[in-house]
Design a protein around this motif. Sequence first.
Motif, short mmCIF file in Angstrom:
data_model
loop_
_atom_site.label_atom_id
_atom_site.label_comp_id
_atom_site.label_asym_id
_atom_site.label_seq_id
_atom_site.Cartn_x
_atom_site.Cartn_y
_atom_site.Cartn_z
N THR A 164 0.80 -1.22 0.00
CA THR A 164 0.00 0.00 0.00
C THR A 164 0.84 1.28 0.00
N GLY A 165 2.12 1.17 0.36
CA GLY A 165 2.94 2.37 0.47
C GLY A 165 2.75 3.11 1.78
N ALA A 166 1.99 2.54 2.71
CA ALA A 166 1.75 3.19 4.00
C ALA A 166 2.98 3.09 4.90
N ASN A 167 3.18 4.12 5.70
CA ASN A 167 4.26 4.14 6.69
C ASN A 167 3.61 4.07 8.07
N LEU A 168 3.79 2.95 8.76
CA LEU A 168 3.11 2.73 10.03
C LEU A 168 4.03 2.95 11.24
N THR A 169 5.08 3.74 11.07
CA THR A 169 6.00 3.97 12.17
C THR A 169 5.36 4.77 13.29
N GLN A 170 4.27 5.47 12.99
CA GLN A 170 3.56 6.24 14.01
C GLN A 170 2.30 5.52 14.48
N ASN A 171 2.23 4.21 14.20
CA ASN A 171 1.08 3.40 14.60
C ASN A 171 1.51 2.21 15.43
N ASP A 172 0.59 1.73 16.25
CA ASP A 172 0.68 0.38 16.81
C ASP A 172 -0.37 -0.46 16.10
#
Length: 303
Positions: free
Chosen positions: A160-168
């Motif tokens: 998807t190209g999503a960056n989940l570094t700011q997510n849990d």
Amino acid sequence: MMGNRGIVLLLLVSLAFNMYLLGPDTITERFEMQGDESSQQTNDELREQLEECNQSLQACDLQLEFYINRLLEMESRSDVCPLTFLGNATMQAPAVVQRIELIERGPFVRQTVTEEGAMLDVSVEMVPGKGRVLVQTVPLMGVVFQDTANIAVSLAQERTGANLTQNDVIFSIMATEEIPGVDGPSAGALMTVLMISSINSEQLNPLVTITGTIDERGNVGAVGGIIEKAQISKETGKELFLIPEENRLLEISSVSERRVGSIVISEGESEMVDAKSYIEEEIGIQVEYVSDLDDLMEHVFAD
């Protein structure tokens, strides 16, 4: 952000220096020096150069205004929180339960192990956090899903190209009873689909279920208990069962017993059949083979 800021500042300095070099005072001095030579041709050339410099200065002034506004815009956004994703998705996953039964016959005790299907509710939720991947199982199943969850999250970000570094990312696996026989990796394909659905906010088809491992390249791998999983999928109202291409050949075993005096002799036979044909004919649920993440995406979303 600091890199962009540095580039803008460097451009500002460069533009200011060019404006200084191209300033009208410099051309005027050259014009006055040439005036003593009474050379009309030279004066005309200098006038042309002065006009060109004025045009260049106007262009530099516009660029300078643009970069100043850009710098102010970046400064105003410096306190904005990084982008986070909020979403969730759920799908039922077929599993296999092992039942152990002790049969007493006189002084002898015989142990039999049977396998049957069970449905798990697997869900994922994305919340603001620190880039962690968390797994909870209810009740405790004695199986580690963590490696599978990490692979699913990594593949979903790549797809998807999503960056989940700011997510849990929180995976929840729930069952109505303790299921010690569940193999964590067998839910890998389904967990990856859940992640992609959650990121893209795409609705999953509730009549579809999946079994299969998944690796770092997105390939779907073989699992056990295909028959038991197909049966429980049918019983719980599913209409489409996605299974790994590697499970195309299915071994069907039959056991017969015969008694010789007080001794019971069990004899087994097996044959290899096409899994899709056998399951659709004998169990009554549609089956499709999948070999990678692209195959999965073709079948799991609601119309």
